[in-house]
Design an enzyme around this catalytic site. Structure first.
Site, short mmCIF file in Angstrom:
data_model
loop_
_atom_site.label_atom_id
_atom_site.label_comp_id
_atom_site.label_asym_id
_atom_site.label_seq_id
_atom_site.Cartn_x
_atom_site.Cartn_y
_atom_site.Cartn_z
N ASN A 1 0.86 -1.01 0.40
CA ASN A 1 -0.74 0.37 -0.54
C ASN A 1 0.61 1.20 0.15
OD1 ASN A 1 -0.82 2.43 1.09
ND2 ASN A 1 -3.13 0.70 1.42
N GLY B 1 0.46 4.24 -0.08
CA GLY B 1 -0.29 5.67 1.13
C GLY B 1 0.70 4.87 2.57
N ASP C 1 -0.67 -4.00 10.22
CA ASP C 1 -2.92 -4.39 9.27
C ASP C 1 -3.61 -3.33 10.06
OD1 ASP C 1 -4.45 -6.44 7.84
OD2 ASP C 1 -5.54 -6.53 9.28
N SER C 2 -4.81 -2.83 8.92
CA SER C 2 -5.68 -1.76 9.86
C SER C 2 -6.96 -0.73 9.10
CB SER C 2 -4.71 -0.57 9.24
OG SER C 2 -4.23 -0.56 8.55
N PHE D 1 -4.92 8.77 2.15
CA PHE D 1 -5.14 7.37 1.19
C PHE D 1 -6.81 7.01 1.59
CE2 PHE D 1 -2.81 5.69 4.51
CZ PHE D 1 -3.41 4.29 4.56
N ASP E 1 -9.49 8.88 4.44
CA ASP E 1 -9.02 9.18 4.47
C ASP E 1 -10.20 10.69 4.46
OD1 ASP E 1 -6.75 9.35 6.67
OD2 ASP E 1 -5.39 9.11 5.02
N ARG F 1 -1.67 5.02 12.81
CA ARG F 1 -0.24 4.46 12.27
C ARG F 1 0.91 5.31 13.09
NH1 ARG F 1 -1.96 3.98 7.82
NH2 ARG F 1 -2.62 2.28 8.11
P1 ITT Z 1 -1.01 -4.37 2.62
O1 ITT Z 1 -1.44 -5.46 3.35
O2 ITT Z 1 -0.35 -4.05 1.57
O3 ITT Z 1 -0.28 -4.31 3.76
P2 ITT Z 1 -3.46 -3.52 2.27
O4 ITT Z 1 -3.95 -1.53 2.39
O5 ITT Z 1 -5.00 -4.37 2.19
O6 ITT Z 1 -1.99 -3.24 1.83
P3 ITT Z 1 -4.74 -4.08 5.18
O7 ITT Z 1 -4.97 -4.82 4.96
O8 ITT Z 1 -4.22 -3.43 6.42
O9 ITT Z 1 -4.19 -3.31 4.25
O10 ITT Z 1 -6.24 -2.63 4.73
C1 ITT Z 1 -5.86 -2.01 5.90
C2 ITT Z 1 -7.56 -0.65 3.79
O11 ITT Z 1 -7.51 0.17 6.26
C3 ITT Z 1 -6.69 0.25 3.63
O12 ITT Z 1 -6.96 -0.17 2.33
C4 ITT Z 1 -8.22 1.56 3.87
O13 ITT Z 1 -8.91 1.48 2.99
C5 ITT Z 1 -8.09 1.41 5.60
N1 ITT Z 1 -7.17 2.28 5.82
C6 ITT Z 1 -5.73 2.36 6.48
N2 ITT Z 1 -5.42 3.13 7.15
C7 ITT Z 1 -6.03 4.03 6.99
C8 ITT Z 1 -6.04 5.29 6.49
O14 ITT Z 1 -4.93 5.96 7.66
N3 ITT Z 1 -6.88 6.40 5.94
C9 ITT Z 1 -6.91 5.70 5.07
N4 ITT Z 1 -7.61 4.33 4.69
C10 ITT Z 1 -7.23 3.51 5.64
#
Ligand code: ITT
Length: 194
Positions: free
Chosen positions: A10, A12, A70-71, A153, A156, A182
């Protein structure tokens, strides 16, 4: 300078991560920079499990220090949705403008006090010897009435924070990192790396 691999694809996330870890002794490599191309099945039941799955998958190849994030966004009115499914909500490839508009629609007419939400971030660190730790941090806020701002991203633009009443999309990266799930989780993980 030592190196660590951050197991994320990701863009962002990686920008925010590099900014917060810039004052450490570690050079942060993305998976691509480390030459690691693996598909990871994020089938854990919660943020902790998924962060550990990602970090261990990459550690299994590199045997180096690996971090993974993971978020997701928990919206109270939607019983915690999209939660661990935040990336997959409405389909992985659906543009966030559509996902955000859909969430605003689902919350149409819902009063301020029921629009509470939080971002959650779990970071897992797997050390070269296989030892694993996790840290969890949250950012409390609410879902606004419109998408605003071009920064950040994902969700947000619809996630607003008090007292300024600005969306995360309107915060500079420095401001977001100071307040965010984060940013705070990265500060906590820094202590584990010392
Ligand atoms: P990786 O697993 O490769 O790290 P991912 O985007 O698939 O990338 P996640 O499975 O952790 O990551 O999904 C997290 C999603 O939650 C992310 O794609 C966003 O949609 C949202 N998200 C997490 N943190 C965020 C933030 O700081 N601002 C906006 N959206 C966020």
């Amino acid at each position: 300078m030592e190196q660590l691999i951050f197991a994320t694809s990701n863009e962002g996330k990686i920008k925010e991560i590099r900014a917060v870890l810039a004052d450490t002794d570690y050079q942060v490599l993305s998976m691509a920079e480390a030459g690691i191309q693996i598909d990871i099945d994020e089938n854990g039941a919660d943020f902790e499990e998924n962060a550990i799955i990602k970090a261990k998958a990459v550690h299994g190849v590199s045997h180096t220090l690996v971090l993974a994030d993971d978020s997701g966004l928990e919206i109270d009115y939607l019983d915690g949705e999209p939660g661990v499914h935040s990336a997959r909500y409405m389909g992985e490839n659906t543009p966030y403008q559509e996902k955000n508009n859909q969430i605003l629609k689902r919350l149409e007419g819902v009063p301020m006090e029921q629009r509470t939400a939080r971002f959650v971030c779990v970071i897992a660190a797997v050390f070269p010897d296989g030892r694993c730790v996790t840290v969890r941090e949250t950012m409390e806020g609410y879902i606004g009435w419109e998408a605003r701002g071009e920064q950040g991203f994902g969700y947000d633009p619809i996630f607003y924070v008090e007292p300024a009443g600005l969306s995360n999309g309107e915060l500079s990266m420095e401001e977001k990192n100071r307040l965010s799930h984060r940013g705070k989780a990265l500060e906590a993980v820094k202590k584990e790396l010392l």
